[in-house]
Each structure stands twice: as C-alpha cells, then as structure tokens.
Design a protein around this motif. Structure first.
Motif, PDB file in Angstrom:
ATOM      1  N   ILE A  63       0.830  -1.213   0.000  1.00  0.00           N
ATOM      2  CA  ILE A  63       0.000   0.000   0.000  1.00  0.00           C
ATOM      3  C   ILE A  63       0.860   1.256   0.000  1.00  0.00           C
ATOM      4  O   ILE A  63       0.573   2.213  -0.717  1.00  0.00           O
ATOM      5  N   ASP A  64       1.924   1.245   0.772  1.00  0.00           N
ATOM      6  CA  ASP A  64       2.739   2.455   0.932  1.00  0.00           C
ATOM      7  C   ASP A  64       3.446   2.854  -0.352  1.00  0.00           C
ATOM      8  O   ASP A  64       3.728   4.040  -0.565  1.00  0.00           O
ATOM      9  N   TYR A  75      -7.266  -0.701  -3.011  1.00  0.00           N
ATOM     10  CA  TYR A  75      -8.206  -0.567  -1.911  1.00  0.00           C
ATOM     11  C   TYR A  75      -7.545  -1.196  -0.689  1.00  0.00           C
ATOM     12  O   TYR A  75      -7.327  -2.416  -0.656  1.00  0.00           O
ATOM     13  N   PRO A  76      -7.166  -0.393   0.296  1.00  0.00           N
ATOM     14  CA  PRO A  76      -6.368  -0.902   1.414  1.00  0.00           C
ATOM     15  C   PRO A  76      -6.948  -2.140   2.085  1.00  0.00           C
ATOM     16  O   PRO A  76      -6.208  -3.081   2.381  1.00  0.00           O
ATOM     17  N   GLU A  77      -8.280  -2.155   2.309  1.00  0.00           N
ATOM     18  CA  GLU A  77      -8.862  -3.304   2.986  1.00  0.00           C
ATOM     19  C   GLU A  77      -8.760  -4.559   2.127  1.00  0.00           C
ATOM     20  O   GLU A  77      -8.561  -5.664   2.645  1.00  0.00           O
ATOM     21  N   VAL A  78      -8.897  -4.404   0.821  1.00  0.00           N
ATOM     22  CA  VAL A  78      -8.756  -5.546  -0.072  1.00  0.00           C
ATOM     23  C   VAL A  78      -7.318  -6.048  -0.047  1.00  0.00           C
ATOM     24  O   VAL A  78      -7.061  -7.256   0.070  1.00  0.00           O
ATOM     25  N   ARG A  79      -6.359  -5.149  -0.142  1.00  0.00           N
ATOM     26  CA  ARG A  79      -4.947  -5.547  -0.129  1.00  0.00           C
ATOM     27  C   ARG A  79      -4.581  -6.227   1.191  1.00  0.00           C
ATOM     28  O   ARG A  79      -3.827  -7.206   1.211  1.00  0.00           O
ATOM     29  N   ARG A  80      -5.107  -5.720   2.296  1.00  0.00           N
ATOM     30  CA  ARG A  80      -4.790  -6.352   3.583  1.00  0.00           C
ATOM     31  C   ARG A  80      -5.368  -7.760   3.642  1.00  0.00           C
ATOM     32  O   ARG A  80      -4.747  -8.672   4.216  1.00  0.00           O
ATOM     33  N   ALA A  81      -6.560  -7.936   3.062  1.00  0.00           N
ATOM     34  CA  ALA A  81      -7.132  -9.285   3.005  1.00  0.00           C
ATOM     35  C   ALA A  81      -6.295 -10.183   2.101  1.00  0.00           C
ATOM     36  O   ALA A  81      -6.029 -11.348   2.429  1.00  0.00           O
ATOM     37  N   GLY A 119       6.889 -12.074   1.144  1.00  0.00           N
ATOM     38  CA  GLY A 119       6.345 -11.649  -0.139  1.00  0.00           C
ATOM     39  C   GLY A 119       5.789 -10.248  -0.073  1.00  0.00           C
ATOM     40  O   GLY A 119       5.451  -9.733   0.996  1.00  0.00           O
ATOM     41  N   LYS A 120       5.697  -9.625  -1.218  1.00  0.00           N
ATOM     42  CA  LYS A 120       5.110  -8.296  -1.346  1.00  0.00           C
ATOM     43  C   LYS A 120       4.194  -8.285  -2.569  1.00  0.00           C
ATOM     44  O   LYS A 120       4.557  -8.774  -3.636  1.00  0.00           O
ATOM     45  N   ILE A 121       2.999  -7.723  -2.392  1.00  0.00           N
ATOM     46  CA  ILE A 121       2.052  -7.612  -3.496  1.00  0.00           C
ATOM     47  C   ILE A 121       2.403  -6.354  -4.283  1.00  0.00           C
ATOM     48  O   ILE A 121       2.191  -5.245  -3.809  1.00  0.00           O
TER      49      ILE A 121
END
Length: 415
Positions: A63-64, A75-81, A119-121
């Motif tokens: 996200i950052d 979408y932060p909540e989607v990425r966190r999921a 890992g990193k998305i």
C-alpha cells in the motif's frame, strides 16, 4: 460529371480517410491463457527429522508504495485481506508438494523458521498478479529473490467453468517449484545444520545468556553454527517444550487462515471477476482513446492543409471532411477517457463492497479469545511475551550445566 483532378493533396486525404476508417473500426481483443505447472516432488523421500519447516510471513500489501496518481487505485482493505489470503495459497501448494515438514502462515515476519518466505504484493487485480518473493533459511542464506507475474484467463471467471484452481494458481506452483529446486541443491548435512540453527536461534531469544555463544552472525546477516549444547541440557529441553507450544499456537492460527480463505473466496472471486472485466475494459478504452486522439489530430492537420492548399473545390471539400472526422475522433477519444473514469469508480465501489465481507475473525484458544484483524501481529507479540513468562517460571532456579558445549558435528540436537 466532372472528375476530381489528381493532386498530391487529394491522394493524401483519400489515403488518410481510408486509414481512419479502418483504424476507427478496429476492436482490440485481449486473449490470455493460464497453464498451471504441476507441483515438483522431492527427488527422494526423507525422514521427518530432515524435512525443513517453512514459515510464510503475512505479505506486505504494497500500500505504501502505490502511486496515488495511477489510473487503477488500490483498496487498502482488499490488499490487507489479500496479504493474508495469498500466503495461505502458497502454503497449501508447498504442503501438497510433499517436500517440506510443517508449512505455516506466520503473523510475525521475524519468527524463526527453517525456511522463511516473505512476499510483497506489487500489483493485483483480477487480470494480473505480481508478487515479489524472498526466501532465506535460518542461517540467513538466501534461497530465492524473484518477482513473479501471472495473468488470469477469462475462462477462470466463466460461470459455467469448473474451477479446480485459483485464477493465479500458476504463480503459487511456480514459487513452490523454485523453492523445491533450491532445496534439492542442499546436501543432507546442511539440512541438519539448518534445523539445529533454527532451534538454537529460538533458544537464544528466550535465554540469550545461556545460548548466545552457540551462533555467530556476520555483517551480512548470515549465521554460523559454532557449537552444540551438551546432551541432556535441561534448559534446552524446557525451551523445546516452549517451542512446541509456539508451534501449537501458530497451528491454531493456521486453522483461522484456512477458514478465512474459505470464507473470503466467494466474494473475493466475484470481486476479481468484476475487476478483471474492468481492467480489460480500461485497457481497451485507453488504447482506443489514445488511438482516436492521435488519428483525430492527424486528420485535422491534414484536413486543414488540404483546405489551404487544395487546387479545387472538391479537394477543399475533402479537407473539410477530414477536419470534421478528425474532430469527431478527438471528441470520441475524450469520451472514452471519461468512460474509463467511470470504470475506475466502479472498481472503487467493488472494493468497498468486498471490505464489508472481510470483517475481522475471532478464534478461540484454550485460555483466551483472540480477534484476528489489523492487530494479529500485536496479539502474537503478546503471546511471545507470555511464552517468555512461562519459560522463566518453569526454568526457575535451574543453573547452566557445568559441561562444556560440544563442537559442531559431535552429535545431533533433538528434533
């Protein structure tokens, strides 16, 4: 009927109009297929004592590092999921290969495992997934540092398609196979060293005074095993019991990650389906918009030149047609950009709808209830603090053994 006089302007304008007609009518079709490679199996069966345990940390959601000016928002909540969902998909693939001991998703990236995977998305929508993966063993030796990109096939989201794999299963299988290939290069003796190093690093976290001199770390973060503890070391036996409790805790959390993935899959798959359609639509709209704007500008320029330099009224009329047609293409290109913005807004709505589906989950432990949400890492930190208290209580007045520790290779440390 008068024939139009031949002239360079007339020939140029006629050619341009034909080109515009052909290009304006073109439709961009994107066809991608996804083949899932089979999971690689180990070349030989090994006893459990030589199977390496794997800890896959919750992925960095990326996200950052996202550019807020990019056309497709995240979408932060989607990425966190996703940062919890994707490591579990990888863990299942690695476990199915039969090449490892326990493969766990761990909330703390610093938790010591025989092999730690991070890992990193980098990018994620329904059409493309890009993951940056690193893997190191407990000695600090790097096994893997690579970026993986996969594209989903449109068939993955067809209602009448029987989906046996995740749309991006190819990425997880490829990572798992690369790690198996890296492990195959290790002599069996090195696997023993890795397991011993893991045990002593864990021991050093709880009793640094007792076990701090068994390992040596260099400036690059690589760790050398200097010596082994004495056989029957009571402090190490206590720590092994603490370690088993930690494994049990993480295994309980693994059940949560499995349940979370199952509950998330249906709404997430629908989001990815819609996101796939939006991503493809945006690609086509962007290409069409760009094409129309360029062709429109060229047509207007050529038309103006034709009007100004035409030798007859017919040639000037064709120039006017080119100007009008070019203006239409420019307007069409701008309209396509506006339409693309509508798709961006649709993606935002889809992200918001998914956020409502991924509310925090609660798991029950023997002595407490823990809510797994944004504070999972904090909860695990509290658990580790509790383990330290348990260790201190159980060790009590135990003193360090009088015997000197053995040199490396004298005997094997208990599993």
């Amino acid at each position: 009927m008068d024939h139009l006089p031949a002239s360079p302007w007339r020939a140029s304008i006629l050619g341009l109009l034909c080109l515009l007609t052909l290009l304006a009518g073109c439709v961009s079709n994107t066809v991608k297929t996804t083949s899932v490679p089979p999971l690689a199996a180990p070349s030989q069966a090994l006893p459990d004592s030589q199977l390496l345990d794997v800890g896959i940390a919750i992925f960095d959601p990326g996200i950052d590092d996202h550019d807020v000016d990019e056309e497709i928002p995240i979408y932060p909540e989607v990425r966190r999921a996703e940062s919890r969902f994707m490591p579990n998909q990888l863990a299942q693939a690695m476990q199915q290969s039969g090449a490892w001991g326990a493969v766990r998703v761990v909330p703390d990236p610093e938790r010591v495992s025989d092999l730690s995977v991070h890992g990193k998305i980098v990018h994620s929508d329904g059409e493309q997934l890009t993951l940056a993966i690193q893997a190191r063993d407990s000695r600090g030796h790097q096994w893997l540092e690579k970026t993986y990109t996969g594209h989903a096939s449109s068939y993955a989201y067809k209602a009448n398609t029987v989906n046996t794999y995740d749309p991006f299963q190819a990425i997880y299988h490829t990572i798992a196979n690369d790690l198996v290939a890296a492990q195959e290069k290790l002599p069996l003796a090195e696997r023993d060293t890795i397991r011993t190093t893991t045990e002593l690093r864990f021991a050093g976290e709880f009793a640094p005074d007792a076990f701090g001199n068994y390992l040596k770390e260099d400036k690059d973060g690589e760790i050398e095993l200097l010596r082994l503890p004495a056989q029957g070391d009571p402090m190490l036996e206590r720590i092994d019991q603490i370690r088993e409790r930690d494994h049990a805790y993480v295994d309980t959390m693994q059940e949560h990650y499995n349940q979370f993935g199952e509950q998330m899959y249906a709404p997430y798959q629908e989001w990815r389906k819609q996101s796939y359609q939006e991503a493809i639509a945006m690609q086509e709209l962007k290409a069409e918009s760009q094409r129309n704007l360029i062709l429109g500008a060229v047509a207007v320029a050529a038309g103006i030149a034709g009007v100004a330099g035409g030798e007859s009224s017919s040639t000037r009329a064709m120039g006017n047609i080119a100007v009008i047609g070019g203006g239409y293409l420019i307007k069409s290109g701008l309209d396509k950009r506006n339409e693309a913005q509508i798709h961006v807004e649709a993606l935002e709505e889809l992200g918001t709808s998914l956020e409502a589906e991924i509310t925090p989950q609660v798991i029950e432990l023997e002595d407490r209830s823990i809510t797994l949400s944004g504070s999972v890492e904090d909860q695990y930190a509290q658990w580790r603090s509790l383990l330290a208290e348990i260790y201190a209580t159980e060790v009590g007045a135990l003193e360090l053994p009088d015997t000197e520790p053995d040199a490396v290779g004298a005997h094997s440390v208990s599993d």
